[in-house]
Each structure stands twice: as C-alpha cells, then as structure tokens.
Design an enzyme around this catalytic site. Sequence first.
Site, PDB file in Angstrom:
ATOM      1  N   LYS A 190      -0.304  -2.863  -2.763  1.00 25.14           N
ATOM      2  CA  LYS A 190       0.601  -1.919  -3.442  1.00 25.14           C
ATOM      3  C   LYS A 190       1.887  -1.766  -2.638  1.00 25.14           C
ATOM      4  O   LYS A 190       2.986  -1.891  -3.167  1.00 25.14           O
ATOM      5  CB  LYS A 190      -0.081  -0.549  -3.581  1.00 25.14           C
ATOM      6  CG  LYS A 190       0.879   0.578  -3.932  1.00 25.14           C
ATOM      7  CD  LYS A 190       0.169   1.898  -4.143  1.00 25.14           C
ATOM      8  CE  LYS A 190       0.168   2.839  -2.968  1.00 25.14           C
ATOM      9  NZ  LYS A 190       1.480   3.415  -2.628  1.00 25.14           N
ATOM     10  N   ASN A 191       1.736  -1.488  -1.346  1.00 30.22           N
ATOM     11  CA  ASN A 191       2.919  -1.152  -0.557  1.00 30.22           C
ATOM     12  C   ASN A 191       3.831  -2.344  -0.275  1.00 30.22           C
ATOM     13  O   ASN A 191       4.987  -2.165   0.118  1.00 30.22           O
ATOM     14  CB  ASN A 191       2.505  -0.473   0.761  1.00 30.22           C
ATOM     15  CG  ASN A 191       2.023   0.945   0.522  1.00 30.22           C
ATOM     16  OD1 ASN A 191       2.108   1.452  -0.603  1.00 30.22           O
ATOM     17  ND2 ASN A 191       1.518   1.588   1.564  1.00 30.22           N
TER      18      ASN A 191
ATOM     19  N   CYS B 245       3.004  11.429  -3.430  1.00 30.23           N
ATOM     20  CA  CYS B 245       1.871  12.259  -3.033  1.00 30.23           C
ATOM     21  C   CYS B 245       2.331  13.491  -2.269  1.00 30.23           C
ATOM     22  O   CYS B 245       3.282  13.426  -1.486  1.00 30.23           O
ATOM     23  CB  CYS B 245       0.939  11.457  -2.121  1.00 30.23           C
ATOM     24  SG  CYS B 245      -0.241  10.458  -3.001  1.00 30.23           S
TER      25      CYS B 245
ATOM     26  N   ARG C 208       8.272  14.646   3.647  1.00 33.71           N
ATOM     27  CA  ARG C 208       8.752  13.319   3.294  1.00 33.71           C
ATOM     28  C   ARG C 208      10.250  13.267   2.950  1.00 33.71           C
ATOM     29  O   ARG C 208      10.645  12.905   1.844  1.00 33.71           O
ATOM     30  CB  ARG C 208       7.924  12.722   2.153  1.00 33.71           C
ATOM     31  CG  ARG C 208       6.448  12.733   2.476  1.00 33.71           C
ATOM     32  CD  ARG C 208       5.649  11.964   1.491  1.00 33.71           C
ATOM     33  NE  ARG C 208       5.610  10.552   1.811  1.00 33.71           N
ATOM     34  CZ  ARG C 208       4.836   9.682   1.160  1.00 33.71           C
ATOM     35  NH1 ARG C 208       4.072  10.076   0.187  1.00 33.71           N
ATOM     36  NH2 ARG C 208       4.853   8.419   1.499  1.00 33.71           N
TER      37      ARG C 208
ATOM     38  N   ASP D  57      -2.832   5.936   6.098  1.00 37.51           N
ATOM     39  CA  ASP D  57      -3.407   5.814   4.748  1.00 37.51           C
ATOM     40  C   ASP D  57      -4.928   5.657   4.772  1.00 37.51           C
ATOM     41  O   ASP D  57      -5.578   5.786   3.736  1.00 37.51           O
ATOM     42  CB  ASP D  57      -2.774   4.635   3.996  1.00 37.51           C
ATOM     43  CG  ASP D  57      -1.352   4.948   3.555  1.00 37.51           C
ATOM     44  OD1 ASP D  57      -0.940   6.110   3.652  1.00 37.51           O
ATOM     45  OD2 ASP D  57      -0.653   4.017   3.116  1.00 37.51           O
TER      46      ASP D  57
ATOM     47  N   ARG E 237      -3.040   5.406  -9.156  1.00 35.98           N
ATOM     48  CA  ARG E 237      -1.697   5.032  -8.669  1.00 35.98           C
ATOM     49  C   ARG E 237      -1.770   3.839  -7.728  1.00 35.98           C
ATOM     50  O   ARG E 237      -0.832   3.055  -7.645  1.00 35.98           O
ATOM     51  CB  ARG E 237      -1.100   6.192  -7.852  1.00 35.98           C
ATOM     52  CG  ARG E 237      -0.374   7.237  -8.637  1.00 35.98           C
ATOM     53  CD  ARG E 237       0.403   8.133  -7.688  1.00 35.98           C
ATOM     54  NE  ARG E 237       1.079   7.311  -6.689  1.00 35.98           N
ATOM     55  CZ  ARG E 237       1.241   7.632  -5.417  1.00 35.98           C
ATOM     56  NH1 ARG E 237       0.813   8.761  -4.949  1.00 35.98           N
ATOM     57  NH2 ARG E 237       1.871   6.821  -4.593  1.00 35.98           N
TER      58      ARG E 237
END
Length: 418
Positions: free
Chosen positions: A22-23, A116, A121, A304, A396
């Site tokens: 994903k990242n 999230c 952030r 994560d 997600r």
Amino acid sequence: MSSYIIEGGRKLKGEVSVSGSKNASLPIIASTILNGGTTKLYNIPDIRDTRITLEILKYLGCKVKKSHGKIEINSKNMVDKEIPEHLMSQMRSTVVLAGAILGRFKEARFSYPGGCDIGARPIDLHLSAFKKMGINIEENYGFITCKCDKIISADINLDFPSVGATENIILAATFAEGTTKITNAAMEPEIVDLANCLNKMGAKIEGAGTKIIKITGVKTLKNISYTVMPDRIEAGTLLCMTAATGGNVKLTNVNANHISPIIAKLEECGCNIEVGKNEITLNRTKKLKAVDIKTMPYPGFPTDMQSIFASMLTTAKGTSVVVENIFENRYKYTSELNKMGAKITTEGKTAIIKGVRRLSAAKVKSTDLRGGAAMVLAGLVANGITEVTNVEHILRGYEGLDKKLRTLGANIIVKEGE
Ligand code: UD1
C-alpha cells in the site's frame, strides 16, 4: 459500517501470497503524473486507499485502465491541478500527489490531508521543503496553494526522517534545475521502490535507502511498466497472526530483508522462522514469551506493526513493554483489547502488557487501520465469537484479509453494515 465475525481458537496453517505494498503504491501512482505518458503498474493492491488515489487521478484528467492485475495510467491529458477536498480528506497520503503535480505543472492546490486518527500528523516538513525549492505557498480557508515559475534545487535537511516529506521532495525535484539533496531522509523500502520506479522512467535519483538522497533534475521521463514491492506490514501482520494462534504458515511474495526487525522479535518470542527466496515460513510450537519493542524509523521496528505485535503479546508469558516513538496517539486500540480480557496499561509513549492465559470474545471496534488488524488478531485467538466492527478502516489497507485468513483455516466472515 461492516463487521468481521470471527470464531477464535483455530491455528492458522497453509500458504498465502502477500499483496503489493500500500505505502509504495500510493507515491508510485502519484509518480505517473510526472511522465505525461503511459505507465503500466503491476502488483497494486485493490484496497480503498489505492482506489481513492486512482479516483483523484481520473478527476484530474488521467485515463486509468484496470485489467488482470495491471493498472495502466495515462496522464497525457491531465489538466486540473486542484485535488478535490472530499477525496483529499479521506486519506493522508494524497499529500504526495502535491509533489507530483507541482513537479509537472509548477502549481498545485489541495486541502489539509485526512487519514487515520493516530496523532496530529502535520505537513510542516513538506511545506518548508517546498519553500526551499522556490515554491510560494499560500494558505487560505484550509486550502494550500503552491505555485512557482520554476522549481529550484535545494539542500534540505529534514528535522525528522518523514516518509511522506521525503517522497514529496523526490517527486517535486525530479524536473527541478540542478541537484536537490535531502539529508536525514527517510530510509524506508517504499522510498527505494519509488526511486527505482522513477529511475526506470529516466529520473536521476541516488542514495534512496540511505540518509542522503540526491535528485538531479531531468527534462523528460519515458513510459515504463513497473512492479510494486510486496507489502511488508501485511507480511508482518500475517506472521503475528500465525504466531498468536500457534500455527504454521508459509508466506510467498515477501522480502524478508524488509521485515528483519519483525522477524528478530518473533524469534525472541519463541517462534521458528525459516527464510527462503521470496518466502518466509513461521511455525510456533512453544508458548509465546513476552518481549519489549520500541518503534523507530526504518530500519527500526515499524510503528505500523506496533498494535498488531502488542495484540499478539497479550497472551504471551510475562510482561512486555512497548514504546511508540513515531505517533503520539497510537494506543486507542488498547481499551478495545482490554474488553477482551487483555491487561494493557498505557502512559504517554509506553504501554505495559501483562500476558494473560486467554482472551475472551467480545464486540470490539477497529479504531484505525492497524488498530483494526490488532482486533482481528485478538479475535483469532479468543474463546468464542468476536465481532470486530468498523472494518472499513481495515479495508483501507489490507487486500482481502478475510479471504486470506479463510485460506489459512480461520473462521471469519463479513457481516455487511446497514
Ligand atoms: C508513512 C506511512 C505510515 C507510517 C509512517 C511512519 C504511507 C502512506 N504512510 O506515513 O503508514 O506509519 O510513514 O513510518 O506511507 N511529521 C511532522 N511533520 C511533517 C511530517 C511528519 O511532524 O511534515 C511527523 C508525524 O506527525 C509523525 C512523524 O513525523 O509523528 C512520522 O511521519 P511520516 O514519516 O511523515 O509518516 P507518513 O508519511 O504520514
């Protein structure tokens, strides 16, 4: 909102292939804006975050074609430079689109990113780097407008090795005049994957994967095809789930080098791990032992994985100490785990986990993407039938998690929300 219904107590067994990262996919999809041509991407996971990013590209005027595991993006006719707020607010990583749009058009407009709820952030590091590159930034009513005549090379020292800021600088500097140097750059494998993809297009990026990255601007990029790296967090998640259930699972399409801190900690817990070419097998026969973990930027233990690893440690023998150094609000899931009989106390950056014999089933919620995966893990080991609500968070970032777990023998079904 949908739920997962999980009957706990079954050992995970068998073989499963890990999806694409994903990242890595998100900045790589952004990079296709730069070449103004066609990019064929393979191994992009079909998850909510990649779908939203592709939606934004379509909104901006790109053509997106999906077929048999391939995504073809043509950015030739892209005209719009403004990322729509309703899509931007759904995930934080849309912010890397700004670097790509700026790199190509010298202009981008976007709102503050969502994502999230795991901490403040901010994007100050992204914006101060853009300023150093000669980009004017105006902030009005929650919108950020970035504009310049040309992007100039700069020496940028990041106060913190931010993954997103490093990616944004690389994307914005690809067409800049001269050589941009990032010091204290993030060293995550996803940065290396982005640099490899851009270099294949013809960019000149050196040092990705180290603390110093140099990007020498080029005039044009070419059409390419590229295969995205495997998802190291999905791999770590499946390993922890196997360990928690006392199972025996082989993961394929995985790069063990990317998850060495996770493998080391799982071995310390008493798991047997064998690493082969693009595959890892985990087998746990003895009781799990408590261990301490501290999250750090790569190559440290990934933030994560913190919630998922902690969830596994709830039934380990002894007391584990977890320190979260990256995000300040990443323990929301612990109160949900405590509803299942876990004994976790938190104070500031630290969580103390006293191992219990068994978790008991309960109705619990996914507090965020990785917090949700932690609840699924708990459901797999708990006595009885657990309902994990708000699985949209999990969708997600995990491609077909329930299907993969069923392949491994778990009893997990989806209950659609009203
Ligand atoms: C990326 C990952 C995310 C992972 C995180 C850390 C993606 C899509 N997401 O997120 O899964 O958890 O790296 O490995 O790749 N910070 C600032 N100012 C900034 C930018 C960041 O203060 O301008 C702070 C953040 O608040 C946080 C820390 O730096 O405390 C790390 O953030 P960063 O590395 O930027 O994470 P992301 O790129 O958002």
